[in-house]
Design an enzyme around this catalytic site. Structure first.
Site, PDB file in Angstrom:
ATOM      1  N   GLU A  51      -9.263   7.836 -11.305  1.00  0.00           N
ATOM      2  CA  GLU A  51      -8.229   7.232 -10.451  1.00  0.00           C
ATOM      3  C   GLU A  51      -8.871   6.784  -9.159  1.00  0.00           C
ATOM      4  OE1 GLU A  51      -4.170   8.283  -8.046  1.00  0.00           O
ATOM      5  OE2 GLU A  51      -4.466   9.379  -9.920  1.00  0.00           O
ATOM      6  N   HIS A  98      -9.762   3.526  -6.633  1.00  0.00           N
ATOM      7  CA  HIS A  98      -9.038   2.295  -6.324  1.00  0.00           C
ATOM      8  C   HIS A  98      -9.928   1.232  -5.697  1.00  0.00           C
ATOM      9  CE1 HIS A  98      -5.382   4.468  -7.256  1.00  0.00           C
ATOM     10  NE2 HIS A  98      -5.823   5.443  -6.493  1.00  0.00           N
ATOM     11  N   HIS A 131       0.386   5.087 -12.298  1.00  0.00           N
ATOM     12  CA  HIS A 131       0.094   5.445 -10.910  1.00  0.00           C
ATOM     13  C   HIS A 131       1.372   5.363 -10.076  1.00  0.00           C
ATOM     14  CE1 HIS A 131      -1.451   4.971  -6.778  1.00  0.00           C
ATOM     15  NE2 HIS A 131      -2.395   5.789  -7.210  1.00  0.00           N
ATOM     16  N   ASP A 144      -9.290  10.010  -6.563  1.00  0.00           N
ATOM     17  CA  ASP A 144      -8.272   9.258  -5.816  1.00  0.00           C
ATOM     18  C   ASP A 144      -8.876   8.608  -4.575  1.00  0.00           C
ATOM     19  OD1 ASP A 144      -5.826   8.119  -5.333  1.00  0.00           O
ATOM     20  OD2 ASP A 144      -4.774   9.979  -4.915  1.00  0.00           O
TER      21      ASP A 144
END
Length: 325
Positions: free
Chosen positions: A16, A18, A169, A287
């Site tokens: 995850e 980004h 998400h 994250d």
């Protein structure tokens, strides 16, 4: 002596992580509106970096490969379907070009225009077959439509056939909950997004989607958005309200949903997720840049686990569920 003993770092696949295309900043800006200006600019700089800053972070955290997904909401906030389809393709091509520069370190999740199920299915297939992406990251609802909507069955049929991992998400809810009025600290990532995303996943379960598509694969961050904690309750209340499913809700969660450690550097919820779902359904994520990858990596390296379970969570489960080699 193994690599963990030599360096203290277990090799990891992070699921995850980004990024942001420059043209997608207007979609992202509302989600960062409440951030102090300095933190917003820092996040934006990290989202748009694919060089030494991101790679150095990965090295310090023991991340061998980061599977990159577009920071939300992206085209899921786009009202014009044709624009959404065009922009989603452009975002995927942008990501593919960045991955080509460092294919040893980066992989990708497709960004999809869920306004059109067939177009989304076609783009998912293009991304997986031509761009070698690992599935898709979908940023919650699309203009109020959730992924259990019957119009999206053609998408799920294709995703199942491709063996695609569909990562749901968080995004802002359709309408802010009045229960949180006056407490902005509870909005978004603190509490609101977890409830929103967990509810989205439960819609898939309770709608019977996984009866129709039994091989569909979904991933949730934050160790499952509290779902592992509530399996017994879901089964009990489904009986009470006469929910018609082939199996108890907990069975679909265990079979069709995997979770990642994103934003959850805590032993107690990790133990719950492992106990409730099985160690083969838990994967690593940091994250980044919204959480510290170094902290996430250190947690995964040091939390009390057998070395086999640690290796499975940090690396092996991702290779199996996402098809990474």
């Amino acid at each position: 002596m193994n690599a963990h003993q030599e360096t203290g770092l277990v090799r990891k696949i992070a699921l995850e992580e980004h990024f942001l295309c420059p043209e997608f900043e207007p979609y992202w800006n509302p989600t960062a509106a409440d951030l102090p200006a300095a933190k917003r600019e820092q996040a934006l700089a990290r989202l748009t970096d694919f060089g030494e800053q991101r790679l150095g972070m990965m090295d310090r955290a023991g991340i061998s490969v980061a599977v990159l997904g577009l920071a939300g909401p992206g085209v899921q906030a786009e009202r014009d379907t044709a624009v959404a389809i065009r922009n989603a393709r452009a975002a995927n091509d942008f990501l593919a070009r960045e991955i080509q520069k460092r294919p040893d370190r980066y992989a990708g999740f497709a960004h999809l225009a869920m306004q059109d199920a067939v177009a989304a299915a076609n783009e998912l297939e293009r991304c997986m077959r031509e761009l070698n992406f690992r599935g898709a990251m979908i940023n919650g609802h699309t203009n109020g439509q959730y992924l259990d909507h019957p119009s999206l069955h053609p998408f799920w049929e294709r995703a199942e056939a491709l063996g695609a991992l569909i990562y749901i998400h968080p995004t802002d809810p359709i309408a802010p909950s009045p229960a949180l009025d006056g407490h902005n600290g509870l909005r978004r990532a603190t509490w609101e997004w977890g409830f929103e995303t967990g509810s989205h996943a439960l819609r898939l379960v309770f709608s019977g989607l996984f009866d129709r598509f039994p091989r569909a694969k979904v991933a949730l961050g934050h160790l499952g958005e509290t779902l592992p904690y509530l399996l017994w309750r879901f089964d009990s209340r489904a009986k009470l309200y006469g929910v018609k499913l082939a199996k108890p809700p907990s069975e679909y969660i265990k079979r069709n949903i995997a979770v990642t450690t994103s934003g959850m550097c805590s032993a107690e919820p990790l133990a719950c997720a492992i106990s409730a779902l099985g160690a083969d359904r838990v994967m690593f994520a940091a994250d980044y840049p919204f959480e510290s990858a170094e902290e996430a990596g250190h947690f995964a390296d040091t939390v009390a686990l057998s070395e086999k379970v640690r290796a499975d969570i940090c690396f092996n489960n991702a290779t199996r569920l996402s098809g990474l080699s």
